[in-house]
Enzyme design. Structure first.
Site, PDB file in Angstrom:
ATOM      1  NE  ARG A  13      43.545 -30.033 -90.870  1.00  9.91           N
ATOM      2  CZ  ARG A  13      42.513 -29.183 -90.903  1.00  9.91           C
ATOM      3  NH1 ARG A  13      41.486 -29.436 -91.689  1.00  9.91           N
ATOM      4  NH2 ARG A  13      42.531 -28.092 -90.166  1.00  9.91           N
ATOM      5  CE1 TYR A  98      44.006 -16.170 -86.567  1.00 10.48           C
ATOM      6  CE2 TYR A  98      42.866 -14.359 -87.673  1.00 10.48           C
ATOM      7  CZ  TYR A  98      43.095 -15.129 -86.548  1.00 10.48           C
ATOM      8  OH  TYR A  98      42.419 -14.851 -85.378  1.00 10.48           O
ATOM      9  CB  ALA A 419      76.416 -24.113-145.999  1.00 15.08           C
TER      10      ALA A 419
HETATM   11  C1  UD1 Z   1      39.827 -19.698 -85.122  1.00 14.45           C
HETATM   12  C2  UD1 Z   1      38.827 -18.956 -84.242  1.00 14.45           C
HETATM   13  C3  UD1 Z   1      37.419 -19.225 -84.752  1.00 14.45           C
HETATM   14  C4  UD1 Z   1      37.304 -18.784 -86.205  1.00 14.45           C
HETATM   15  C5  UD1 Z   1      38.372 -19.469 -87.035  1.00 14.45           C
HETATM   16  C6  UD1 Z   1      38.399 -18.887 -88.426  1.00 14.45           C
HETATM   17  C7  UD1 Z   1      39.806 -18.955 -82.021  1.00 14.45           C
HETATM   18  C8  UD1 Z   1      39.797 -19.568 -80.679  1.00 14.45           C
HETATM   19  N1  UD1 Z   1      38.954 -19.445 -82.882  1.00 14.45           N
HETATM   20  O1  UD1 Z   1      39.543 -21.077 -84.965  1.00 14.45           O
HETATM   21  O2  UD1 Z   1      36.466 -18.511 -83.959  1.00 14.45           O
HETATM   22  O3  UD1 Z   1      36.022 -19.103 -86.698  1.00 14.45           O
HETATM   23  O4  UD1 Z   1      39.698 -19.261 -86.469  1.00 14.45           O
HETATM   24  O5  UD1 Z   1      39.221 -19.648 -89.255  1.00 14.45           O
HETATM   25  O6  UD1 Z   1      40.559 -18.011 -82.261  1.00 14.45           O
HETATM   26  N2  UD1 Z   1      47.645 -20.151 -84.285  1.00 14.45           N
HETATM   27  C9  UD1 Z   1      48.841 -19.849 -83.730  1.00 14.45           C
HETATM   28  N3  UD1 Z   1      49.102 -20.270 -82.469  1.00 14.45           N
HETATM   29  C10 UD1 Z   1      48.209 -20.984 -81.749  1.00 14.45           C
HETATM   30  C11 UD1 Z   1      46.967 -21.293 -82.343  1.00 14.45           C
HETATM   31  C12 UD1 Z   1      46.710 -20.848 -83.611  1.00 14.45           C
HETATM   32  O7  UD1 Z   1      49.696 -19.199 -84.359  1.00 14.45           O
HETATM   33  O8  UD1 Z   1      48.509 -21.344 -80.612  1.00 14.45           O
HETATM   34  C13 UD1 Z   1      47.357 -19.701 -85.656  1.00 14.45           C
HETATM   35  C14 UD1 Z   1      47.228 -20.900 -86.580  1.00 14.45           C
HETATM   36  O9  UD1 Z   1      48.459 -21.178 -87.210  1.00 14.45           O
HETATM   37  C15 UD1 Z   1      46.217 -20.420 -87.583  1.00 14.45           C
HETATM   38  C16 UD1 Z   1      45.357 -19.438 -86.799  1.00 14.45           C
HETATM   39  O10 UD1 Z   1      46.123 -19.056 -85.677  1.00 14.45           O
HETATM   40  O11 UD1 Z   1      46.805 -19.718 -88.637  1.00 14.45           O
HETATM   41  C17 UD1 Z   1      44.024 -20.009 -86.398  1.00 14.45           C
HETATM   42  O12 UD1 Z   1      44.237 -21.106 -85.508  1.00 14.45           O
HETATM   43  P1  UD1 Z   1      43.313 -22.370 -85.495  1.00 14.45           P
HETATM   44  O13 UD1 Z   1      43.667 -23.234 -84.343  1.00 14.45           O
HETATM   45  O14 UD1 Z   1      43.258 -22.984 -86.819  1.00 14.45           O
HETATM   46  O15 UD1 Z   1      41.920 -21.688 -85.172  1.00 14.45           O
HETATM   47  P2  UD1 Z   1      40.510 -22.287 -85.425  1.00 14.45           P
HETATM   48  O16 UD1 Z   1      40.325 -23.432 -84.498  1.00 14.45           O
HETATM   49  O17 UD1 Z   1      40.312 -22.521 -86.849  1.00 14.45           O
END
Ligand code: UD1
Ligand code: CA
Length: 453
Positions: A13, A98, A419
């Site tokens: 995004r 994160y 100058a």
């Molecule tokens: C996650 C939490 C949710 C919380 C929210 C807060 C889980 C399952 N859910 O959801 O409870 O309210 O964060 O913002 O943990 N990432 C990786 N590898 C992956 C997946 C994610 O590195 O395979 C990293 C992403 O880059 C990101 C962070 O982890 O920085 C969060 O991942 P994202 O998929 O955005 O989690 P949410 O669905 O937002």
């Protein structure tokens, strides 16, 4: 303590070729802010989980104390932490952060870590007016956390819970491998959720504790340019607040940008729309006019910078006057009481005590002594097309307007330059120097007139 920073996300995004965690906040990658905060907690191991093609991320934050784990495919937050496991010390707990949540304060993280001391599982939670999108904290009748349920997996009743999971957790490490290995991805997103570890910890008899941040914005993440811009404003607002609290006068705290560190003495005053980058130090009683850009510079006490001045890599003494519209480039060194005025550019040059260059001048690769007066339109011709050469102007020289110094060249102390002089040979002390030129007037000259077509 181990710290794991998840940074494998692609950040679709953001609509950018740059990995999300490398987008700058206050001039530095988002991930660098998180690493800085992590370092203040003195972790024994600091692991960043990068995604497939995370070379750019590695290169940007590489340091002796940063370890990297690779998550080839994004199979969920639980799976991401699993990739870091082999690098963790099992004897101490692990804090999960994160790479796209840059503004969490160290004090908040410390509170979470302290509350989860001695083998508890700790979750940083916050209660939001609008909790939609986040994982919800499910508690039993006694108020104990029983699980975390993701928005997409929640019942209508659970969706009404306003306390959410920020994602930041601290967990015992010895059991973590077993818990992560037991995760299932039979959920709405088909992912291995780190949030499901809570239930494993409870089953294993661990207490789950929660802590809250001081401010809601500490837990905000960046998924889009809109959110990045919002966090930038929050950060700049905080920086401005700190400056005000330290006694700095800001004409408008909403119109200053600090992308680095700005150190200020007493009674410093900064007008609107100034940008400070890198390391900038302003001593007592410095005043900065509107619309200045100042990067990696030191300004001495009482120095006044007028509007639209641009300073980079310069060292400026006390009671110096700069601008409006002055440009100081790297290696400019202005001694006390000197003055550099409008449309004057100084590069790799010393301007001595009390010396003045008021208007329309270029001084590059030069040593200008004390009490030198440099007239308008003076130029050091420092470049012969291949190499740079130095101009040396000793104390008390008077440089008439429109003078060129063809470097390398030296002008002795006390010299007066008429100058319009081109100096291409060294000049001894205390003489008047001028080029032989004649002024001729001719009568009967007729100006050309435009031909009618
Ligand atoms: C996650 C939490 C949710 C919380 C929210 C807060 C889980 C399952 N859910 O959801 O409870 O309210 O964060 O913002 O943990 N990432 C990786 N590898 C992956 C997946 C994610 O590195 O395979 C990293 C992403 O880059 C990101 C962070 O982890 O920085 C969060 O991942 P994202 O998929 O955005 O989690 P949410 O669905 O937002
Ligand atoms: Ca997700």
């Amino acid at each position: 303590m181990n710290i794991v920073i998840l940074a494998a996300g692609t950040g679709k995004r953001m609509r950018s070729a740059l990995p999300k965690v490398l987008h700058p906040l206050a001039g530095r990658p988002l991930l660098s802010h998180v690493i800085d905060t992590a370092r203040t907690l003195k972790p024994t191991r600091l692991v960043v989980v990068v995604g497939h093609g995370g070379e750019a991320v590695r290169a940007a934050v590489a340091a002796p104390d940063v370890l990297f784990a690779v998550q080839e495919q994004q199979l969920g937050t639980g799976h991401a932490v699993q990739q870091a496991l082999p690098l963790l010390d099992p004897m101490v707990s692990t804090l999960v952060l994160y790479g796209d949540v840059p503004l969490t304060r160290a004090s908040t993280l410390k509170r979470l870590v302290d509350s989860a001391a001695e083998g508890c599982y700790g979750v940083l939670t916050v209660t939001l007016d609008d909790p939609s999108g986040y994982g919800r904290i499910v508690r039993d009748q006694t108020g104990c956390v029983v699980r975390i349920v993701e928005q997409k997996d929640a019942t209508p009743e659970q969706l009404r819970i306003a306390e959410i999971n920020t994602g930041i957790v601290v967990t015992p490490t010895a059991q973590l491998g077993m818990w992560l290995a037991s995760l299932k991805n039979d959920n709405a997103q088909g992912e291995f959720y780190l949030t499901d570890v809570v239930e494993r910890a409870i089953e294993a008899g661990f207490e789950v504790v929660t802590a809250q941040p001081d401010e809601e914005w500490e837990t905000l993440g960046v998924n889009s340019k809109q959110q990045l811009a919002e966090l930038e404003r929050i950060h700049q607002h905080n920086v401005a607040d700190d400056l005000l609290a330290a006694g700095v006068t800001l004409a408008d705290p909403a119109r200053i940008d600090v992308r680095g560190t700005l150190e200020c003495g007493r009674d410093v005053s900064i007008d609107v729309n100034c940008v400070f980058e890198g390391r900038v130090t302003l001593a007592d009683n410095v005043t900065i006019g509107p619309n200045c850009v100042i990067r990696d510079a030191t300004l001495g006490a009482g120095t006044r910078v007028e509007a639209f001045t641009h300073i980079e890599g310069a060292e400026i003494g006390a009671n110096v006057g700069l601008g409006p519209y002055a440009r100081l480039r790297p290696g400019a060194s202005l001694q006390d009481e000197s003055h550099v005025g409008n449309f004057v550019e100084v590069k790799n040059a010393v301007i001595g005590h009390g010396s003045k260059a008021g208007h329309l001048t270029y001084i590059g690769d030069a040593d200008v002594g004390a009490r030198v007066n440099i007239g308008a339109g003076t130029i050091t011709c420092n470049y012969d097309g291949a190499n740079k050469h130095r101009t040396i102007i000793e104390d008390d020289v008077f440089v008439g307007s429109d003078t060129q110094f063809v470097a390398p060249v030296r002008v002795g102390r006390g010299v007066t330059i008429a100058a319009g002089t081109t100096i291409w040979k060294d000049v001894a002390e205390n003489v008047l120097v001028l080029n032989d030129k004649t002024q001729t007037s001719k009568t009967g000259f007729v100006r050309p007139t435009k031909k009618k077509s």
